[in-house]
Design a protein around this motif. Structure first.
Motif, PDB file in Angstrom:
ATOM      1  N   LEU A 155       0.819  -1.206   0.000  1.00  0.00           N
ATOM      2  CA  LEU A 155       0.000   0.000   0.000  1.00  0.00           C
ATOM      3  C   LEU A 155       0.855   1.260   0.000  1.00  0.00           C
ATOM      4  N   ASP A 156       2.035   1.190   0.593  1.00  0.00           N
ATOM      5  CA  ASP A 156       2.923   2.363   0.611  1.00  0.00           C
ATOM      6  C   ASP A 156       3.476   2.649  -0.779  1.00  0.00           C
ATOM      7  N   VAL A 157       3.813   1.592  -1.522  1.00  0.00           N
ATOM      8  CA  VAL A 157       4.235   1.788  -2.910  1.00  0.00           C
ATOM      9  C   VAL A 157       3.076   2.356  -3.716  1.00  0.00           C
ATOM     10  N   ALA A 158       1.866   1.881  -3.446  1.00  0.00           N
ATOM     11  CA  ALA A 158       0.680   2.430  -4.112  1.00  0.00           C
ATOM     12  C   ALA A 158       0.540   3.914  -3.817  1.00  0.00           C
ATOM     13  N   ALA A 159       0.700   4.296  -2.545  1.00  0.00           N
ATOM     14  CA  ALA A 159       0.615   5.709  -2.183  1.00  0.00           C
ATOM     15  C   ALA A 159       1.718   6.513  -2.861  1.00  0.00           C
ATOM     16  N   HIS A 160       2.920   5.935  -2.949  1.00  0.00           N
ATOM     17  CA  HIS A 160       4.041   6.605  -3.613  1.00  0.00           C
ATOM     18  C   HIS A 160       3.701   6.916  -5.070  1.00  0.00           C
ATOM     19  N   VAL A 161       3.082   5.951  -5.756  1.00  0.00           N
ATOM     20  CA  VAL A 161       2.708   6.141  -7.160  1.00  0.00           C
ATOM     21  C   VAL A 161       1.706   7.288  -7.295  1.00  0.00           C
ATOM     22  N   LEU A 162       0.854   7.450  -6.277  1.00  0.00           N
ATOM     23  CA  LEU A 162      -0.152   8.517  -6.300  1.00  0.00           C
ATOM     24  C   LEU A 162       0.376   9.819  -5.714  1.00  0.00           C
ATOM     25  N   ASP A 163       1.648   9.838  -5.325  1.00  0.00           N
ATOM     26  CA  ASP A 163       2.281  11.021  -4.735  1.00  0.00           C
ATOM     27  C   ASP A 163       1.599  11.413  -3.423  1.00  0.00           C
ATOM     28  N   VAL A 164       1.275  10.382  -2.610  1.00  0.00           N
ATOM     29  CA  VAL A 164       0.642  10.585  -1.316  1.00  0.00           C
ATOM     30  C   VAL A 164       1.590  10.064  -0.237  1.00  0.00           C
ATOM     31  N   PRO A 165       1.919  10.851   0.780  1.00  0.00           N
ATOM     32  CA  PRO A 165       2.807  10.361   1.847  1.00  0.00           C
ATOM     33  C   PRO A 165       2.127   9.283   2.677  1.00  0.00           C
ATOM     34  N   SER A 166       2.941   8.390   3.243  1.00  0.00           N
ATOM     35  CA  SER A 166       2.398   7.311   4.066  1.00  0.00           C
ATOM     36  C   SER A 166       3.382   6.944   5.163  1.00  0.00           C
ATOM     37  N   LEU A 167       2.841   6.335   6.207  1.00  0.00           N
ATOM     38  CA  LEU A 167       3.633   5.777   7.306  1.00  0.00           C
ATOM     39  C   LEU A 167       3.088   4.387   7.586  1.00  0.00           C
ATOM     40  N   GLY A 168       3.969   3.379   7.603  1.00  0.00           N
ATOM     41  CA  GLY A 168       3.534   2.013   7.837  1.00  0.00           C
ATOM     42  C   GLY A 168       3.954   1.510   9.203  1.00  0.00           C
ATOM     43  N   ILE A 169       3.069   0.754   9.846  1.00  0.00           N
ATOM     44  CA  ILE A 169       3.392   0.072  11.098  1.00  0.00           C
ATOM     45  C   ILE A 169       3.452  -1.421  10.807  1.00  0.00           C
ATOM     46  N   GLU A 170       4.589  -2.045  11.109  1.00  0.00           N
ATOM     47  CA  GLU A 170       4.788  -3.459  10.786  1.00  0.00           C
ATOM     48  C   GLU A 170       5.609  -4.114  11.889  1.00  0.00           C
ATOM     49  N   TRP A 171       5.168  -5.297  12.351  1.00  0.00           N
ATOM     50  CA  TRP A 171       5.847  -5.960  13.461  1.00  0.00           C
ATOM     51  C   TRP A 171       6.923  -6.937  13.007  1.00  0.00           C
ATOM     52  N   ASP A 172       6.875  -7.420  11.751  1.00  0.00           N
ATOM     53  CA  ASP A 172       7.841  -8.410  11.289  1.00  0.00           C
ATOM     54  C   ASP A 172       9.167  -7.740  10.930  1.00  0.00           C
ATOM     55  N   ARG A 173      10.238  -8.251  11.500  1.00  0.00           N
ATOM     56  CA  ARG A 173      11.552  -7.629  11.330  1.00  0.00           C
ATOM     57  C   ARG A 173      11.992  -7.626   9.872  1.00  0.00           C
ATOM     58  N   SER A 174      11.849  -8.754   9.186  1.00  0.00           N
ATOM     59  CA  SER A 174      12.327  -8.830   7.803  1.00  0.00           C
ATOM     60  C   SER A 174      11.529  -7.920   6.879  1.00  0.00           C
ATOM     61  N   ALA A 175      10.218  -7.845   7.094  1.00  0.00           N
ATOM     62  CA  ALA A 175       9.416  -6.933   6.286  1.00  0.00           C
ATOM     63  C   ALA A 175       9.861  -5.494   6.504  1.00  0.00           C
ATOM     64  N   CYS A 176      10.231  -5.167   7.746  1.00  0.00           N
ATOM     65  CA  CYS A 176      10.733  -3.816   8.013  1.00  0.00           C
ATOM     66  C   CYS A 176      12.064  -3.569   7.306  1.00  0.00           C
ATOM     67  N   LEU A 177      12.934  -4.586   7.261  1.00  0.00           N
ATOM     68  CA  LEU A 177      14.202  -4.425   6.540  1.00  0.00           C
ATOM     69  C   LEU A 177      13.948  -4.135   5.065  1.00  0.00           C
ATOM     70  N   THR A 178      12.963  -4.813   4.487  1.00  0.00           N
ATOM     71  CA  THR A 178      12.603  -4.529   3.103  1.00  0.00           C
ATOM     72  C   THR A 178      12.108  -3.101   2.967  1.00  0.00           C
ATOM     73  N   ARG A 179      11.284  -2.666   3.891  1.00  0.00           N
ATOM     74  CA  ARG A 179      10.740  -1.308   3.835  1.00  0.00           C
ATOM     75  C   ARG A 179      11.842  -0.265   3.964  1.00  0.00           C
ATOM     76  N   TYR A 180      12.784  -0.480   4.899  1.00  0.00           N
ATOM     77  CA  TYR A 180      13.887   0.470   5.036  1.00  0.00           C
ATOM     78  C   TYR A 180      14.701   0.531   3.750  1.00  0.00           C
ATOM     79  N   ALA A 181      14.970  -0.641   3.164  1.00  0.00           N
ATOM     80  CA  ALA A 181      15.748  -0.686   1.918  1.00  0.00           C
ATOM     81  C   ALA A 181      15.019   0.011   0.784  1.00  0.00           C
ATOM     82  N   ALA A 182      13.679  -0.005   0.830  1.00  0.00           N
ATOM     83  CA  ALA A 182      12.888   0.652  -0.213  1.00  0.00           C
ATOM     84  C   ALA A 182      12.707   2.141   0.037  1.00  0.00           C
TER      85      ALA A 182
END
Length: 445
Positions: A26-53
């Motif tokens: 959904l954050d990539v979707a918001a990025h495509v629409l030029d809308v800021p977003s903040l994600g809350i995620e508990w899984d460590r690896s998913a967060c590593l992907t998000r930081y890398a992105a």
């Protein structure tokens, strides 16, 4: 095809809070629409992907943030979105899923009536599976927003939720209470609920999702995104394309013929102007024709399981995507096993951009759990009254964050630039309990 609703922006400055954000669909979707977003995620690896992105992230438990850190969230957030875990809501099998749905409906009504959080939290601890309570979190966030001094007690303007089709009944109940009862402060919403097929929005896979789109009363009637592509219909495909080839005893259309990509749509679906997007179109790096074999169905539809050619959409991409067997075509009579989908290719079947920086462990599970960004962009654009998304924007290679940017994001999300801290959740915090041994039925004398 139904007429396309007139789109007028609902909000001057939309800002999305993405609960259970995963690796960033959904954050990539918001990025495509030029809308800021903040994600809350508990899984460590998913967060590593998000930081890398390069995605703004809190590595945290959604429930804990609501209880302990809600006032630290940006007050300008006005769009609530997300897809709570759904494992306990299957309506198949022993009926446990049906019971969970009924229990949650009762808690929804109590929350809307203003029952104390402490009392409800105490009761939720006694649920068979703690994940059952997580589907209440979007509603609890919506209520908490109206009690937040940092926000001036201002409710969210737009709510967008998605999950597996089995959760449709729960979204219907969400919609009912949002419209007829309203939040404890009196705020009411107009809501739409439906089960949508992602291939009708240009996603190269058959994946059905139950969605809810709600707008605060006074912001106009909400509407569902208009389909842009035709639905995939397995029976019609098989009728049109009867030529078969054998792959380890499984018969499917041959690879050496061009196949008409114009399937019939189901009666309940609006027919879009374009054919659905095939795996071949989504994966231009695959130069040879191929077949893909999966060992499970899609969204409970048996007609969608088995083997598909590259001229069809993929079966639902799940955490088992790395187990999909890919067969390449050598000549008219020989098919051999080729390389399986890379994580980059699996992500592209989900409409993540090429080069999305999958990181950490369980990457296939991350891919499978994610909201397809193109589908998410259609949901957000309809909810916010924005123009429909441009699919080409998601075919451009993703530019990963620099090491400096990743360190900054992790400092904000975890508390340290290079590691998790004590405030970060642990996987076992939300692990389901072990199943109790099944009691044997008494024999009839």
């Amino acid at each position: 095809m139904t007429s396309t609703p007139h789109r007028k922006p609902v909000l001057d400055k939309p800002f999305v809070l993405d609960l259970f954000a995963g690796p960033g669909g959904l954050d990539v979707a918001a990025h495509v629409l030029d809308v800021p977003s903040l994600g809350i995620e508990w899984d460590r690896s998913a967060c590593l992907t998000r930081y890398a992105a390069g995605l703004d992230t809190l590595h945290a438990d959604v429930s804990a943030v609501r209880r302990e850190a809600f006032e630290s969230l940006p007050p300008e957030i006005n769009v609530l979105a997300g897809g709570p875990p759904c494992q306990t809501y299957s309506v198949a099998g022993s009926g446990v899923g049906r019971k969970a749905l009924d229990e949650v409906k009762g808690y929804i009504e109590r929350l809307m009536a203003g029952d104390a959080d402490e009392e409800i939290d105490k009761e939720l601890k006694n649920l068979t599976d703690p994940r059952t309570a997580l589907v209440l979190e979007p509603l609890r966030y919506a209520i908490q927003a109206t009690r937040s001094p940092n926000r001036g007690n201002r409710p969210y303007d737009v709510i967008v939720l998605e999950q597996v089709p089995a959760v449709e009944a729960l979204w219907d109940h969400y919609a009912l209470v949002l419209e007829s009862i309203g939040l404890p402060d009196g705020t009411t919403y107009k809501a739409e609920v439906a089960v949508l097929d992602t291939e009708t929005y240009g996603v190269p896979q058959t994946r059905s999702r139950a969605v809810l789109i709600a707008r605060r009363e006074g912001l106009g009637e909400p509407f569902l995104p208009e389909p842009t592509h035709r639905a995939y219909e397995a029976k019609e495909w098989n009728r049109r394309n009867g030529k078969l080839a054998a792959v380890e005893g499984v018969h499917q259309p041959a690879l050496d013929e061009e196949i008409d990509p114009r399937p019939m749509t189901r009666g309940r679906k609006a027919e879009g102007p374009l054919p659905w997007v095939s795996m071949r179109m989504a994966l231009p790096g695959r130069k040879k024709p191929f077949l893909v074999r999966s060992n499970y169905g899609s969204s409970g539809n048996p007609g969608r399981r088995g083997v598909r050619t590259d001229q069809q959409p993929a079966a639902t991409v799940t955490g088992r995507i790395s187990r999909f067997v890919v067969f390449e075509h050598l000549n008219h009579d020989i098919v051999y096993e080729g390389p399986r989908f890379s994580m980059n290719e699996a992500g592209m079947l989900q409409t993540f951009p090429p080069g999305y920086p999958w990181s950490g462990t369980a990457q296939a599970q991350q891919v499978g759990n994610a909201v397809p960004p193109l589908f998410g962009a259609h949901l957000l654009s309809a909810a916010l009254g924005l123009p429909a998304p441009d699919p080409e924007a998601l075919r451009e290679p993703w530019v990963p964050a620099t090491e400096e940017e990743r360190a900054k994001l992790r400092s904000q999300g975890c508390g340290a630039a290079d590691d998790c801290t004590a405030r970060c959740p642990h996987p076992e915090d939300q692990a389901p309990p072990r199943s109790a041994p099944r009691k044997k039925k008494a024999s009839v004398q």
